[in-house]
Design a protein around this motif. Structure first.
Motif, mmCIF file in Angstrom:
data_model
loop_
_atom_site.group_PDB
_atom_site.id
_atom_site.type_symbol
_atom_site.label_atom_id
_atom_site.label_comp_id
_atom_site.label_asym_id
_atom_site.label_seq_id
_atom_site.Cartn_x
_atom_site.Cartn_y
_atom_site.Cartn_z
ATOM 1 N N ALA A 38 -11.701 83.889 7.413
ATOM 2 C CA ALA A 38 -11.285 85.260 7.576
ATOM 3 C C ALA A 38 -10.160 85.746 6.748
ATOM 4 N N LYS A 41 -6.676 84.046 6.332
ATOM 5 C CA LYS A 41 -6.647 82.887 6.904
ATOM 6 C C LYS A 41 -7.288 81.585 6.075
ATOM 7 N N SER A 60 -13.626 75.918 19.157
ATOM 8 C CA SER A 60 -13.819 77.252 19.573
ATOM 9 C C SER A 60 -15.355 77.911 19.469
ATOM 10 N N LYS A 84 -17.863 86.708 19.200
ATOM 11 C CA LYS A 84 -16.758 87.473 19.678
ATOM 12 C C LYS A 84 -16.096 88.119 18.292
ATOM 13 N N GLU A 86 -13.243 87.391 16.990
ATOM 14 C CA GLU A 86 -12.561 86.465 16.305
ATOM 15 C C GLU A 86 -13.487 85.588 15.346
ATOM 16 N N ASP A 87 -14.760 85.690 15.613
ATOM 17 C CA ASP A 87 -15.893 84.895 14.848
ATOM 18 C C ASP A 87 -16.090 85.838 13.369
ATOM 19 N N THR A 88 -15.494 86.930 13.387
ATOM 20 C CA THR A 88 -15.554 87.848 12.081
ATOM 21 C C THR A 88 -15.013 86.798 10.925
ATOM 22 N N SER A 121 -16.052 94.785 18.658
ATOM 23 C CA SER A 121 -15.710 94.715 20.031
ATOM 24 C C SER A 121 -16.109 95.891 20.732
#
Length: 121
Positions: A38, A41, A60, A84, A86-88, A121
């Protein structure tokens, strides 16, 4: 020449599903897998598979993602469900002819160019 070619990915709403596929050319891989990165990160191991059915997942994604391998075709797929935000990330196919097979980018020898997964989302 070793080449890994990814397909799949795209944009989906939270709770949706996507399937990533990767075909390997030029070598037979004992270990194949998927990593993701990401923006801002570090690259993270998502799932790896070796000997056709031994798998390792990052915590996760356990119970949401499934990795599978077709040794004869030299392909590896990642089925992603209950996605989710956060999986992007950019998802990369990876492979190595060496064992052990771990969620550690330093142990992988070959990388695809990546395919983007975006979960809204």
């Amino acid at each position: 020449q070793v080449v890994l070619v990814e397909s799949g990915g795209g944009s989906v709403q939270a709770g949706g599903s996507l399937r990533l596929s990767c075909a390997g050319f030029g070598y037979t891989y004992d270990c194949m897998g998927w990593f993701r990165q990401a923006p801002g990160k570090e690259r993270e191991g998502v799932a790896v598979i070796y000997t056709g059915n031994s798998t390792v997942y990052v915590d996760s994604v356990k119970d949401r993602f499934t990795i599978s391998q077709d040794i004869a075709k030299n392909t590896v797929d990642l089925r992603m469900t209950s996605l989710k935000p956060e999986d992007t990330a950019m998802y990369y196919c990876t492979a190595t002819g060496r064992l052990p097979c771990r969620l550690d980018p330093s142990t992988m020898s070959y990388w695809g160019r990546g395919t983007q997964v975006t979960v809204s989302s």
